[in-house]
Motif scaffolding. Structure first.
Motif, PDB file in Angstrom:
ATOM      1  N   GLN A   1      61.128  42.522  37.947  1.00 60.42           N
ATOM      2  CA  GLN A   1      60.384  42.261  39.187  1.00 60.42           C
ATOM      3  C   GLN A   1      59.143  41.407  38.902  1.00 60.42           C
ATOM      4  O   GLN A   1      58.840  40.466  39.622  1.00 60.42           O
ATOM      5  CB  GLN A   1      59.972  43.580  39.858  1.00 60.42           C
ATOM      6  CG  GLN A   1      59.249  43.364  41.184  1.00 60.42           C
ATOM      7  CD  GLN A   1      58.903  44.653  41.917  1.00 60.42           C
ATOM      8  OE1 GLN A   1      59.173  45.745  41.442  1.00 60.42           O
ATOM      9  NE2 GLN A   1      58.303  44.531  43.072  1.00 60.42           N
TER      10      GLN A   1
ATOM     11  N   LEU B   1      52.881  45.684  38.862  1.00 57.90           N
ATOM     12  CA  LEU B   1      53.662  44.546  39.380  1.00 57.90           C
ATOM     13  C   LEU B   1      52.979  43.219  39.068  1.00 57.90           C
ATOM     14  O   LEU B   1      53.590  42.162  39.147  1.00 57.90           O
ATOM     15  CB  LEU B   1      53.839  44.668  40.906  1.00 57.90           C
ATOM     16  CG  LEU B   1      54.456  45.973  41.424  1.00 57.90           C
ATOM     17  CD1 LEU B   1      54.569  45.945  42.944  1.00 57.90           C
ATOM     18  CD2 LEU B   1      55.831  46.190  40.807  1.00 57.90           C
TER      19      LEU B   1
ATOM     20  N   THR C   1      50.231  47.356  47.659  1.00 63.17           N
ATOM     21  CA  THR C   1      50.208  48.734  48.193  1.00 63.17           C
ATOM     22  C   THR C   1      51.360  49.559  47.629  1.00 63.17           C
ATOM     23  O   THR C   1      51.668  50.617  48.164  1.00 63.17           O
ATOM     24  CB  THR C   1      50.351  48.735  49.734  1.00 63.17           C
ATOM     25  OG1 THR C   1      51.735  48.515  50.071  1.00 63.17           O
ATOM     26  CG2 THR C   1      49.534  47.662  50.412  1.00 63.17           C
ATOM     27  N   ALA C   2      52.034  49.048  46.587  1.00 63.22           N
ATOM     28  CA  ALA C   2      53.300  49.654  46.152  1.00 63.22           C
ATOM     29  C   ALA C   2      53.075  50.972  45.408  1.00 63.22           C
ATOM     30  O   ALA C   2      52.450  50.998  44.345  1.00 63.22           O
ATOM     31  CB  ALA C   2      54.071  48.687  45.270  1.00 63.22           C
TER      32      ALA C   2
ATOM     33  N   GLY D   1      54.695  45.663  48.839  1.00 61.56           N
ATOM     34  CA  GLY D   1      54.828  47.017  49.396  1.00 61.56           C
ATOM     35  C   GLY D   1      54.556  46.949  50.886  1.00 61.56           C
ATOM     36  O   GLY D   1      53.409  46.779  51.308  1.00 61.56           O
TER      37      GLY D   1
ATOM     38  N   ALA E   1      59.959  55.124  48.852  1.00 65.82           N
ATOM     39  CA  ALA E   1      60.630  54.381  47.783  1.00 65.82           C
ATOM     40  C   ALA E   1      61.016  55.335  46.656  1.00 65.82           C
ATOM     41  O   ALA E   1      60.306  56.303  46.389  1.00 65.82           O
ATOM     42  CB  ALA E   1      59.700  53.296  47.254  1.00 65.82           C
TER      43      ALA E   1
ATOM     44  N   VAL F   1      53.320  51.536  55.562  1.00 65.76           N
ATOM     45  CA  VAL F   1      52.386  51.548  56.688  1.00 65.76           C
ATOM     46  C   VAL F   1      51.184  50.622  56.416  1.00 65.76           C
ATOM     47  O   VAL F   1      50.830  49.780  57.254  1.00 65.76           O
ATOM     48  CB  VAL F   1      51.911  52.991  56.978  1.00 65.76           C
ATOM     49  CG1 VAL F   1      50.961  53.003  58.155  1.00 65.76           C
ATOM     50  CG2 VAL F   1      53.105  53.900  57.243  1.00 65.76           C
TER      51      VAL F   1
ATOM     52  N   GLY G   1      62.410  58.456  53.454  1.00 64.72           N
ATOM     53  CA  GLY G   1      61.969  57.100  53.799  1.00 64.72           C
ATOM     54  C   GLY G   1      61.036  56.499  52.763  1.00 64.72           C
ATOM     55  O   GLY G   1      60.563  55.383  52.911  1.00 64.72           O
TER      56      GLY G   1
ATOM     57  N   ASP H   1      59.196  44.210  49.419  1.00 63.70           N
ATOM     58  CA  ASP H   1      59.292  45.665  49.244  1.00 63.70           C
ATOM     59  C   ASP H   1      60.637  45.969  48.603  1.00 63.70           C
ATOM     60  O   ASP H   1      61.609  45.251  48.844  1.00 63.70           O
ATOM     61  CB  ASP H   1      59.184  46.372  50.609  1.00 63.70           C
ATOM     62  CG  ASP H   1      58.840  47.848  50.455  1.00 63.70           C
ATOM     63  OD1 ASP H   1      59.664  48.609  49.908  1.00 63.70           O
ATOM     64  OD2 ASP H   1      57.732  48.246  50.870  1.00 63.70           O
ATOM     65  N   VAL H   2      60.672  47.033  47.791  1.00 56.81           N
ATOM     66  CA  VAL H   2      61.968  47.415  47.192  1.00 56.81           C
ATOM     67  C   VAL H   2      62.939  47.949  48.239  1.00 56.81           C
ATOM     68  O   VAL H   2      64.134  47.972  48.010  1.00 56.81           O
ATOM     69  CB  VAL H   2      61.846  48.515  46.099  1.00 56.81           C
ATOM     70  CG1 VAL H   2      61.548  47.916  44.756  1.00 56.81           C
ATOM     71  CG2 VAL H   2      60.848  49.579  46.478  1.00 56.81           C
TER      72      VAL H   2
ATOM     73  N   VAL I   1      55.001  55.055  44.596  1.00 57.19           N
ATOM     74  CA  VAL I   1      56.168  55.928  44.661  1.00 57.19           C
ATOM     75  C   VAL I   1      55.613  57.349  44.621  1.00 57.19           C
ATOM     76  O   VAL I   1      54.791  57.656  43.750  1.00 57.19           O
ATOM     77  CB  VAL I   1      57.102  55.682  43.445  1.00 57.19           C
ATOM     78  CG1 VAL I   1      58.245  56.663  43.433  1.00 57.19           C
ATOM     79  CG2 VAL I   1      57.605  54.244  43.434  1.00 57.19           C
TER      80      VAL I   1
HETATM   81  P1  NAD Z   1      54.042  54.519  50.475  1.00 57.37           P
HETATM   82  O1  NAD Z   1      52.571  54.480  50.704  1.00 57.37           O
HETATM   83  O2  NAD Z   1      54.638  55.672  49.740  1.00 57.37           O
HETATM   84  O3  NAD Z   1      54.455  53.182  49.673  1.00 57.37           O
HETATM   85  C1  NAD Z   1      54.048  51.903  50.089  1.00 57.37           C
HETATM   86  C2  NAD Z   1      55.195  50.942  49.997  1.00 57.37           C
HETATM   87  O4  NAD Z   1      55.393  50.536  48.633  1.00 57.37           O
HETATM   88  C3  NAD Z   1      56.543  51.500  50.462  1.00 57.37           C
HETATM   89  O5  NAD Z   1      57.019  50.684  51.519  1.00 57.37           O
HETATM   90  C4  NAD Z   1      57.415  51.404  49.223  1.00 57.37           C
HETATM   91  O6  NAD Z   1      58.769  51.107  49.533  1.00 57.37           O
HETATM   92  C5  NAD Z   1      56.764  50.258  48.478  1.00 57.37           C
HETATM   93  N1  NAD Z   1      57.115  50.135  47.048  1.00 57.37           N
HETATM   94  C6  NAD Z   1      57.267  51.103  46.113  1.00 57.37           C
HETATM   95  N2  NAD Z   1      57.576  50.546  44.913  1.00 57.37           N
HETATM   96  C7  NAD Z   1      57.607  49.193  45.090  1.00 57.37           C
HETATM   97  C8  NAD Z   1      57.857  48.088  44.232  1.00 57.37           C
HETATM   98  N3  NAD Z   1      58.155  48.239  42.945  1.00 57.37           N
HETATM   99  N4  NAD Z   1      57.795  46.826  44.770  1.00 57.37           N
HETATM  100  C9  NAD Z   1      57.494  46.654  46.084  1.00 57.37           C
HETATM  101  N5  NAD Z   1      57.251  47.658  46.944  1.00 57.37           N
HETATM  102  C10 NAD Z   1      57.302  48.920  46.455  1.00 57.37           C
HETATM  103  O7  NAD Z   1      54.838  54.338  51.816  1.00 57.37           O
HETATM  104  P2  NAD Z   1      54.367  54.650  53.305  1.00 57.37           P
HETATM  105  O8  NAD Z   1      53.577  53.507  53.790  1.00 57.37           O
HETATM  106  O9  NAD Z   1      53.718  55.965  53.320  1.00 57.37           O
HETATM  107  O10 NAD Z   1      55.739  54.682  54.126  1.00 57.37           O
HETATM  108  C11 NAD Z   1      57.015  54.840  53.569  1.00 57.37           C
HETATM  109  C12 NAD Z   1      58.055  54.794  54.670  1.00 57.37           C
HETATM  110  O11 NAD Z   1      57.977  55.938  55.512  1.00 57.37           O
HETATM  111  C13 NAD Z   1      57.943  53.604  55.607  1.00 57.37           C
HETATM  112  O12 NAD Z   1      59.242  53.132  55.879  1.00 57.37           O
HETATM  113  C14 NAD Z   1      57.387  54.155  56.873  1.00 57.37           C
HETATM  114  O13 NAD Z   1      57.786  53.422  58.011  1.00 57.37           O
HETATM  115  C15 NAD Z   1      58.013  55.523  56.869  1.00 57.37           C
HETATM  116  N6  NAD Z   1      57.224  56.441  57.691  1.00 57.37           N
HETATM  117  C16 NAD Z   1      57.861  57.226  58.613  1.00 57.37           C
HETATM  118  C17 NAD Z   1      57.116  58.106  59.411  1.00 57.37           C
HETATM  119  C18 NAD Z   1      57.770  58.989  60.435  1.00 57.37           C
HETATM  120  O14 NAD Z   1      58.920  58.800  60.721  1.00 57.37           O
HETATM  121  N7  NAD Z   1      57.063  59.965  60.953  1.00 57.37           N
HETATM  122  C19 NAD Z   1      55.737  58.190  59.248  1.00 57.37           C
HETATM  123  C20 NAD Z   1      55.119  57.387  58.286  1.00 57.37           C
HETATM  124  C21 NAD Z   1      55.879  56.521  57.512  1.00 57.37           C
END
Ligand code: NAD
Length: 389
Positions: free
Chosen positions: A247, A275, A264-265, A180, A236, A183, A234, A203-204, A267
Motif C-alpha cells: 500500500q 501508510l 484517519t486510517a 481512510g 476495517a 466518518v 462495518g 480506503d481499504v 483498525v
Molecule cells: P474508523 O475510525 O475505525 O476508521 C477510519 C477509516 O480508516 C475506516 O473507513 C477504515 O476502513 C479506514 N482504514 C483502515 N485501515 C486502512 C488502510 N490501511 N488504508 C486506508 N484506510 C484504512 O472508522 P469509522 O469512521 O468509525 O467508521 C467505520 C464504518 O462504520 C464506516 O463505514 C461508517 O459509515 C460506519 N458507521 C456506521 C454507523 C451506524 O450504522 N450506526 C455509525 C458510525 C459509523
C-alpha cells in the motif's frame, strides 16, 4: 433521577458533557440536572444559561457526585489518564457513570472503577446499528475532527485552497488526499471540497467508493487485493504487513502529488497502520501539510510526533491529540445530544432500568455490582481483577 455533570479535569479539555439546550428533553423524562459551577464555560456555555433551562449549579465537585444517580462526563477515569483517578473516591455503589472510558486500552482502570460499585457505560462501545445512530458519540466526535483537520491544514498551507481566476493571475486549487474514508475522512472530504480543493481519497473498504464520489471526491484506485476488508460491524479488518508495504509503495506517487494529506486510517483495537513513510514525506513539495488524525493510535505517518506539530523535510506534520476538543461548543452540543438520547434508554419510571436483552445496554455496560461485566474487557484482565467488590 438526578444527573450530575462535573467539570472536565483533563488538562486542556474544554468540552462539557451537557449543554443547556439538551436539558429540557431530560427534564421531560423526569431527570433533574445538577452541574458543577463553571463546567461549561470553556465550551461557551454560561452557568446562567444552564439555570435558565432548569439546572442547578453546584459549587463543589464532591456535591455533584454525592446525590447524582447518573454522573456524565466527557473523559471519565480511563480516558482521563492524567487526573481522572481523583474521581474514584467520589463514586459510589448504585450510581451510574457514562462517558468515554477508553476501556479496551486501559482495562485495569475499568477494574478500579468496578471496585467503587458504580455501573459504568463506555460510550465508545456503542454498537454501530441504525437504532443507536443518535447516541453514537464516536461518530459525532469524528465528524468534528474531520472538519477541523482540514481547517488546521488550510491554516498551515502556504497556498490557497480554491481555484481563483483573478486580475493578478490564475490560482490552481490545492490537491488534498484523504486516507481512510470513515466518518472523519468523509467529513474531511466534504470540508476540503467546500474550501475548493481537488480531493481524492482511499480506503481499504471498497464500499466507501460511492460515498467518496457523492461528496465530489475522486476514489484512488490502488492495484491492491484487500481480501476481507470489512468486519460485520462495518469497521476495517487489519491487513498483514505485506499488504501495508504494498500500500505504501502504490501510495507514494499519490502522496507526493498532494499538497495536503489528511490521514484517519485506524483498525479497532490495533495500532494505526503506517501508510506514510519518511521517504514519502521527503518526496512531497515543500510547504505541504499532513494532518495525522490517527496520531493518538500511533499515527499513520512515520514522522508524526504525538500531540505535536513538527516540520520534517519542509512538510508540516500535525499530530494533535483531541482535535474534537478544539471545537468545544459544537463538540459538546453533539455529545450532550448523544447522552440525552442514551440516558432515557437506561431509565424507566424515574429509575435505572437495565434491559440486558437490549444490544445497546449490553454492549456499552462495562461494570456492574463491583465487577467488570464486559466480556471483551474481562478477557484482557487477570481473572481476580474482574471481581473486586
Ligand atoms: P474508523 O475510525 O475505525 O476508521 C477510519 C477509516 O480508516 C475506516 O473507513 C477504515 O476502513 C479506514 N482504514 C483502515 N485501515 C486502512 C488502510 N490501511 N488504508 C486506508 N484506510 C484504512 O472508522 P469509522 O469512521 O468509525 O467508521 C467505520 C464504518 O462504520 C464506516 O463505514 C461508517 O459509515 C460506519 N458507521 C456506521 C454507523 C451506524 O450504522 N450506526 C455509525 C458510525 C459509523
Amino acid at each position: 433521577m438526578i444527573i450530575g455533570v462535573p467539570k472536565e479535569t483533563y488538562p486542556g479539555e474544554r468540552r462539557v458533557a451537557m449543554v443547556p439546550a439538551a436539558i429540557p428533553n431530560l427534564a421531560k423524562g423526569g431527570c433533574e440536572v445538577i452541574i458543577e459551577a463553571g463546567a461549561g464555560l470553556a465550551a461557551g456555555y454560561l452557568d446562567a444559561q444552564y439555570v435558565e433551562k432548569g439546572a442547578k449549579i453546584i459549587p463543589l465537585r464532591a456535591d455533584v457526585f454525592a446525590p447524582a444517580d447518573i454522573v456524565i462526563q466527557v473523559l471519565c477515569y480511563g480516558a482521563n489518564d492524567k487526573t481522572g483517578r481523583a474521581d474514584l473516591p467520589l463514586m459510589r455503589r448504585g450510581q451510574t457513570l457514562i462517558g468515554f472510558l477508553r476501556p479496551l486500552a486501559s482495562p485495569a482502570t475499568v477494574a478500579e472503577i468496578a471496585a467503587t460499585g458504580v455501573t459504568a457505560f463506555a460510550i465508545e462501545l456503542m454498537p454501530r446499528i441504525t437504532r443507536s445512530q443518535s447516541m453514537d458519540a464516536l461518530s459525532a466526535m469524528a465528524t468534528v475532527c474531520g472538519y477541523k483537520a482540514v481547517i488546521l491544514a488550510a491554516d498551515c498551507l502556504p497556498r490557497l485552497f480554491p481555484m481563483l481566476t483573478t486580475a493578478a493571475g490564475t490560482i490552481t486549487p490545492a490537491r488534498m488526499l484523504v486516507l481512510g474514508a470513515g466518518v472523519a475522512g468523509l467529513q474531511a472530504i466534504a470540508t476540503g471540497r467546500r474550501l475548493g480543493a481537488v480531493v481524492s481519497a482511499y480506503d481499504v473498504r471498497p464500499a466507501v467508493k460511492e460515498q467518496i464520489h457523492s461528496l465530489g471526491g475522486r476514489f484512488v484506485e490502488l492495484p491492491l487485493e484487500t481480501g476481507q476488508a470489512e468486519d460485520a460491524r462495518g469497521y476495517a479488518q487489519a491487513q498483514d504487513e505485506s499488504f501495508y508495504r504494498r500500500q505504501r509503495e502504490v501510495l507514494t506517487r499519490v502522496v507526493a502529488e498532494s499538497d495536503v494529506v489528511i490521514s484517519t486510517a485506524v483498525v479497532p483495537g490495533k495500532q494505526a497502520p503506517v501508510l506514510i513513510t519518511a521517504d514519502m514525506v521527503e518526496k512531497m513539495s515543500p510547504g505541504s501539510v499532513i494532518v495525522d488524525l490517527a496520531a493518538e493510535r500511533g499515527g499513520n505517518c512515520e514522522l508524526t510526533v504525538p500531540n505535536a506539530t513538527v516540520v520534517r523535510h519542509d512538510v508540516t506534520i500535525i499530530g494533535l491529540f483531541n482535535v474534537a476538543g478544539t471545537v468545544p461548543y459544537h463538540a459538546s452540543q453533539m455529545y450532550a445530544r448523544n447522552l440525552a438520547t442514551f440516558i432515557p434508554h437506561l431509565v424507566a419510571d424515574g429509575k435505572i432500568h437495565l434491559d440486558l436483552e437490549d444490544q445497546i445496554t449490553r454492549e456499552t455496560m462495562v461494570t456492574r455490582e463491583g465487577s467488570v461485566v464486559h466480556p471483551r474487557i474481562s478477557e484482557l484482565l487477570p481473572q481476580t481483577a474482574t471481581h473486586n467488590a
